[in-house]
Motif scaffolding. Structure first.
Motif, short mmCIF file in Angstrom:
data_model
loop_
_atom_site.label_atom_id
_atom_site.label_comp_id
_atom_site.label_asym_id
_atom_site.label_seq_id
_atom_site.Cartn_x
_atom_site.Cartn_y
_atom_site.Cartn_z
N ASP A 1 53.57 39.98 47.27
CA ASP A 1 53.37 38.82 46.40
C ASP A 1 54.76 38.39 45.94
N MET B 1 45.37 34.99 45.07
CA MET B 1 44.69 35.46 43.85
C MET B 1 43.21 35.09 43.90
N CYS C 1 41.22 37.43 45.89
CA CYS C 1 40.99 38.65 45.12
C CYS C 1 39.86 38.44 44.11
N ALA D 1 46.64 29.32 37.80
CA ALA D 1 47.59 30.38 37.45
C ALA D 1 48.80 29.76 36.77
N SER E 1 44.77 32.50 35.02
CA SER E 1 45.55 33.73 35.23
C SER E 1 47.02 33.38 35.11
N SER F 1 41.36 35.88 33.88
CA SER F 1 41.30 36.87 34.96
C SER F 1 41.56 38.28 34.44
N ALA G 1 46.64 40.95 41.78
CA ALA G 1 45.74 40.04 42.51
C ALA G 1 46.40 39.44 43.76
N GLY G 2 47.69 39.12 43.67
CA GLY G 2 48.39 38.48 44.80
C GLY G 2 48.49 39.40 46.00
#
Ligand SMILES: [Zn+2]
Length: 281
Positions: free
Chosen positions: A6, A100, A103, A120, A229, A259, A265-266
């Protein structure tokens, strides 16, 4: 083993995966111009790599190439497949917020919804659009750039070149520009949490802009939920954003959530992108 990266502007996060199970997670500091070098030095430490998944902040096309990144100068027409082919043939890249969303779709709040968006808010502001449980990438792969939707005719110029983008009102660098130089977003949050009016107002303003943008996205996409997020998003912003959205006349109820994934997540999404192509529309 799979490696998920990420890549943001200031650090590289990576995870080692046994199939889709994360077994090790690390963050390393880097700087613009040194990113690909740092990634190569990570990859070269491991053998038997079955796939490399990359979540990159920027416009990533269907050829696994990042063509432009407002916040990373090194990411101009970089084809990750070519850059890493001597280490592994199975390389896939996707925009970081789209990762993300993958995920969220597989492991997070996204499991509960058919249609949702992810917003995000960090150094930059990115987005992702999930339709019928599939990530929508658009014609070129560039869909979901929700941070560069215009919410004002005035304001400072965004790093993408336009004026009035959501990012230029709520992105970390733009928010911090207006504050004393020793203050970071975590300080803003902690002061506001203690009831400091000035910093509460900073978060209120961010929330106001977010509610306007979210109303725009709702009018276009009619999602069931918006998942916030990124390092700028927090519970105070969540609360104010919900309140402001009441005044935005969207004529429906919609879930606004924060989130649960902090920083993994990435990398998780980057590997889902290799293992689960069925999640891409
Ligand atoms: Zn912009």
């Amino acid at each position: 083993m799979y490696i998920g990266f990420d890549i943001g502007g200031t650090n590289i996060k990576y995870g080692l995966f046994h199939e889709d199970k994360l077994i090790e997670f690390k963050t390393i500091k880097t700087s613009d111009g040194e990113i690909l070098k740092a990634m190569k030095s990570v990859i070269s430490k491991y053998e038997n790599i079955k796939g490399i998944g990359i979540a990159a902040a920027g416009l990533v096309n269907y050829n696994d190439e990042v063509v432009f990144s407002p916040n990373i100068n090194e990411f101009r027409n970089v084809n990750f497949k070519k850059v890493f082919e001597k280490y592994c043939k199975n390389v896939k890249a996707i925009n970081d917020v789209n990762a993300m969303a993958l995920c969220e779709l597989k492991y997070g709040y996204g499991r509960n919804y058919k249609n949702f968006i992810v917003l995000a808010i960090g150094t930059g502001v990115g987005g992702a659009v999930v339709i019928n449980r599939k990530l929508y990438l658009g014609t070129n792969g560039f869909a979901g750039e929700l941070g560069h939707v215009k919410i004002s005719l005035k304001g400072r110029r965004c790093r993408c070149g336009r004026i009035g983008c959501l990012e230029s009102f709520v992105g970390r660098r733009y928010v911090l520009e207006r504050l004393p130089s020793n203050v970071d977003m975590i300080d803003v949050y902690l002061y506001a949490k203690r009831g400091n009016k000035f910093y509460l107002n900073v978060l209120k303003k961010i929330s106001k802009y977010l509610s306007i943008a979210i109303a725009n996205f709702v009018n276009i996409l009619d999602p069931e939920a918006v998942i916030l997020s990124g390092g700028v998003a927090n519970d105070i912003i969540l609360k104010f954003t919900k309140e402001y959205l009441e005044n935005e006349k969207i004529y429906r109820s919609i879930d606004i959530l924060l989130s649960n994934f902090k920083d993994k997540a990435g990398v998780i999404g980057a590997v889902i992108n290799i293992l689960h192509p069925e999640y891409i529309l």
